[in-house]
Design a protein around this motif. Sequence first.
Motif, PDB file in Angstrom:
ATOM      1  N   LYS A 154       2.094  -9.112 -12.290  1.00  0.00           N
ATOM      2  CA  LYS A 154       1.373  -7.841 -12.190  1.00  0.00           C
ATOM      3  C   LYS A 154       0.756  -7.737 -10.792  1.00  0.00           C
ATOM      4  CE  LYS A 154      -1.747  -4.840 -14.845  1.00  0.00           C
ATOM      5  NZ  LYS A 154      -2.731  -4.411 -13.822  1.00  0.00           N
ATOM      6  N   MET A 155       0.925  -6.578 -10.159  1.00  0.00           N
ATOM      7  CA  MET A 155       0.446  -6.403  -8.786  1.00  0.00           C
ATOM      8  C   MET A 155       0.001  -4.961  -8.575  1.00  0.00           C
ATOM      9  SD  MET A 155       4.073  -6.464  -6.736  1.00  0.00           S
ATOM     10  CE  MET A 155       5.519  -5.655  -7.389  1.00  0.00           C
ATOM     11  N   ARG A 156      -0.422  -4.669  -7.352  1.00  0.00           N
ATOM     12  CA  ARG A 156      -0.780  -3.317  -6.937  1.00  0.00           C
ATOM     13  C   ARG A 156       0.252  -2.811  -5.921  1.00  0.00           C
ATOM     14  NH1 ARG A 156      -6.580  -1.154  -7.366  1.00  0.00           N
ATOM     15  NH2 ARG A 156      -7.112  -1.949  -9.436  1.00  0.00           N
ATOM     16  N   LEU A 157       0.029  -1.625  -5.406  1.00  0.00           N
ATOM     17  CA  LEU A 157       0.956  -1.073  -4.415  1.00  0.00           C
ATOM     18  C   LEU A 157       0.892  -1.830  -3.101  1.00  0.00           C
ATOM     19  CD1 LEU A 157       0.395   2.756  -4.978  1.00  0.00           C
ATOM     20  CD2 LEU A 157       2.340   1.384  -5.762  1.00  0.00           C
ATOM     21  N   GLY A 158      -0.248  -2.437  -2.833  1.00  0.00           N
ATOM     22  CA  GLY A 158      -0.462  -3.172  -1.595  1.00  0.00           C
ATOM     23  C   GLY A 158      -1.948  -3.374  -1.403  1.00  0.00           C
ATOM     24  N   TRP A 159      -2.318  -3.943  -0.250  1.00  0.00           N
ATOM     25  CA  TRP A 159      -3.741  -4.159   0.013  1.00  0.00           C
ATOM     26  C   TRP A 159      -4.438  -2.846   0.371  1.00  0.00           C
ATOM     27  CZ3 TRP A 159      -7.200  -7.857  -0.816  1.00  0.00           C
ATOM     28  CH2 TRP A 159      -8.419  -7.775  -0.152  1.00  0.00           C
ATOM     29  N   ASP A 160      -3.803  -2.051   1.226  1.00  0.00           N
ATOM     30  CA  ASP A 160      -4.330  -0.749   1.603  1.00  0.00           C
ATOM     31  C   ASP A 160      -3.162   0.157   1.958  1.00  0.00           C
ATOM     32  OD1 ASP A 160      -3.518  -1.485   4.198  1.00  0.00           O
ATOM     33  OD2 ASP A 160      -5.516  -2.200   4.718  1.00  0.00           O
ATOM     34  N   GLU A 161      -3.470   1.375   2.369  1.00  0.00           N
ATOM     35  CA  GLU A 161      -2.391   2.335   2.649  1.00  0.00           C
ATOM     36  C   GLU A 161      -1.512   1.904   3.806  1.00  0.00           C
ATOM     37  OE1 GLU A 161      -3.891   6.252   3.148  1.00  0.00           O
ATOM     38  OE2 GLU A 161      -4.520   6.461   1.054  1.00  0.00           O
ATOM     39  N   GLY A 162      -2.024   1.039   4.662  1.00  0.00           N
ATOM     40  CA  GLY A 162      -1.223   0.562   5.784  1.00  0.00           C
ATOM     41  C   GLY A 162      -0.342  -0.623   5.451  1.00  0.00           C
ATOM     42  N   SER A 163      -0.457  -1.144   4.239  1.00  0.00           N
ATOM     43  CA  SER A 163       0.362  -2.314   3.858  1.00  0.00           C
ATOM     44  C   SER A 163       0.838  -2.165   2.424  1.00  0.00           C
ATOM     45  CB  SER A 163      -0.446  -3.605   4.020  1.00  0.00           C
ATOM     46  OG  SER A 163      -1.644  -3.547   3.261  1.00  0.00           O
ATOM     47  N   MET A 164       1.637  -1.150   2.203  1.00  0.00           N
ATOM     48  CA  MET A 164       2.184  -0.886   0.865  1.00  0.00           C
ATOM     49  C   MET A 164       3.447  -1.731   0.694  1.00  0.00           C
ATOM     50  SD  MET A 164       0.345   1.869  -0.485  1.00  0.00           S
ATOM     51  CE  MET A 164       1.311   3.179  -1.212  1.00  0.00           C
ATOM     52  N   ASN A 165       3.255  -2.986   0.313  1.00  0.00           N
ATOM     53  CA  ASN A 165       4.358  -3.952   0.298  1.00  0.00           C
ATOM     54  C   ASN A 165       4.758  -4.401  -1.104  1.00  0.00           C
ATOM     55  OD1 ASN A 165       2.044  -5.386  -0.239  1.00  0.00           O
ATOM     56  ND2 ASN A 165       2.444  -7.048   1.202  1.00  0.00           N
ATOM     57  N   ALA A 166       4.486  -3.571  -2.105  1.00  0.00           N
ATOM     58  CA  ALA A 166       4.831  -3.960  -3.463  1.00  0.00           C
ATOM     59  C   ALA A 166       6.333  -4.175  -3.634  1.00  0.00           C
ATOM     60  CB  ALA A 166       4.338  -2.906  -4.448  1.00  0.00           C
ATOM     61  N   ALA A 167       7.153  -3.344  -3.003  1.00  0.00           N
ATOM     62  CA  ALA A 167       8.603  -3.510  -3.134  1.00  0.00           C
ATOM     63  C   ALA A 167       9.048  -4.838  -2.530  1.00  0.00           C
ATOM     64  CB  ALA A 167       9.321  -2.346  -2.459  1.00  0.00           C
ATOM     65  N   GLU A 168       8.437  -5.219  -1.410  1.00  0.00           N
ATOM     66  CA  GLU A 168       8.797  -6.499  -0.783  1.00  0.00           C
ATOM     67  C   GLU A 168       8.401  -7.665  -1.686  1.00  0.00           C
ATOM     68  OE1 GLU A 168       7.965  -9.024   3.358  1.00  0.00           O
ATOM     69  OE2 GLU A 168       6.986  -7.079   3.027  1.00  0.00           O
ATOM     70  N   LEU A 169       7.190  -7.616  -2.229  1.00  0.00           N
ATOM     71  CA  LEU A 169       6.764  -8.680  -3.137  1.00  0.00           C
ATOM     72  C   LEU A 169       7.632  -8.689  -4.392  1.00  0.00           C
ATOM     73  CD1 LEU A 169       4.901 -10.935  -4.037  1.00  0.00           C
ATOM     74  CD2 LEU A 169       3.237  -9.214  -4.767  1.00  0.00           C
TER      75      LEU A 169
END
Length: 343
Positions: A154-169
């Motif tokens: 389970k994760m989020r979209l990313g840390w903030d809007e500048g690092s939306m790395n959910a697809a990479e994770l």
Amino acid sequence: MSIIADDLGSTFQGRDLHIGPIRLNGRAFLAPMSGVTDLGMRRMALRFGASLVVSEMVAADQYARGDAANRLKAEGAGIDLHVVQIAGCDPYAMAEAAFLAQDMGAAMIDINMGCPAKKVTNGYAGSHLMRDLGLALALIRATVRAARVPVTLKMRLGWDEGSMNAAELGKIAESEGIAMLTVHGRTRRQFYAGKADWAAIRAVKQAVAIPVVANGDCASVADAVSMLAQSGADAVMIGRSAIGRPWFVGDVAHYLAQGSARAQPAPAARKEAAVEHYETLLEIFGPSQGLRHARKHLAAYADWSDVPDRMKLRRRLVSSECPNAVKSALRELFERPQAEEAA
């Protein structure tokens, strides 16, 4: 009346949802919530048709050392498909926790990389791991290798809007053997503010072949339908909107399976569930701690009630120190609507 779009209904028709070798009977899950998804709530959600329930977040290192509070959070008595969510920043502790959870009866292990709480992220766990994909990889690898049961994330979209790395994770997790991903449609910086971005979850779904679950702000059946349509996800996970109405997850599961709403559970069934939930908390925590733990649930049951004097009953529920008095007030939340319907 059906509100499922034709293309959404045909997408799911005749398709089972599998997490590894485990076949699920529906597509609406109860989210893990710290201090909320206790054993009693999970049992009630399952009784009313939730497709899957997940334990509160368990601190991997403390759980592996035998900490009583974390062992209690991971308790799964009476739950056939028991899922334990673990969190941590040490691969060895995550592996030990996975070993222990499955030995204690867990059918699945869920890794938390989405919790935004400072006490978690400051310990380099939860959503902090979306800032350190190297450590995230090490934790995933250790957990999957230790487990004999499916492991999910389970994760989020990313840390903030500048690092939306959910697809990479998500791609990293899939390559290491993760069997399902759940994505909360906010960044860590948002915490729970604003509106969950269901459409942003689609990038994760397009990046992986394993099931993806959309999470965040599902407060109605219509929300669930929109979440699936916007995200392309395979299922929905419901959190805060199920507090005080554990039957709601089952309502959504039924709608997604049948394309039509089911009747609201009878007041007698809701009353029985609420009272049993309260009694379970007293049993597992003890009378004093159980009463304190129950107050958030009792307040929420009152908030969802339709009796005219629910606020008066709410005050009685959260202030009383007497279990019998609490149960009496709790019954009143559901007995009065039942009497009105019978008339």
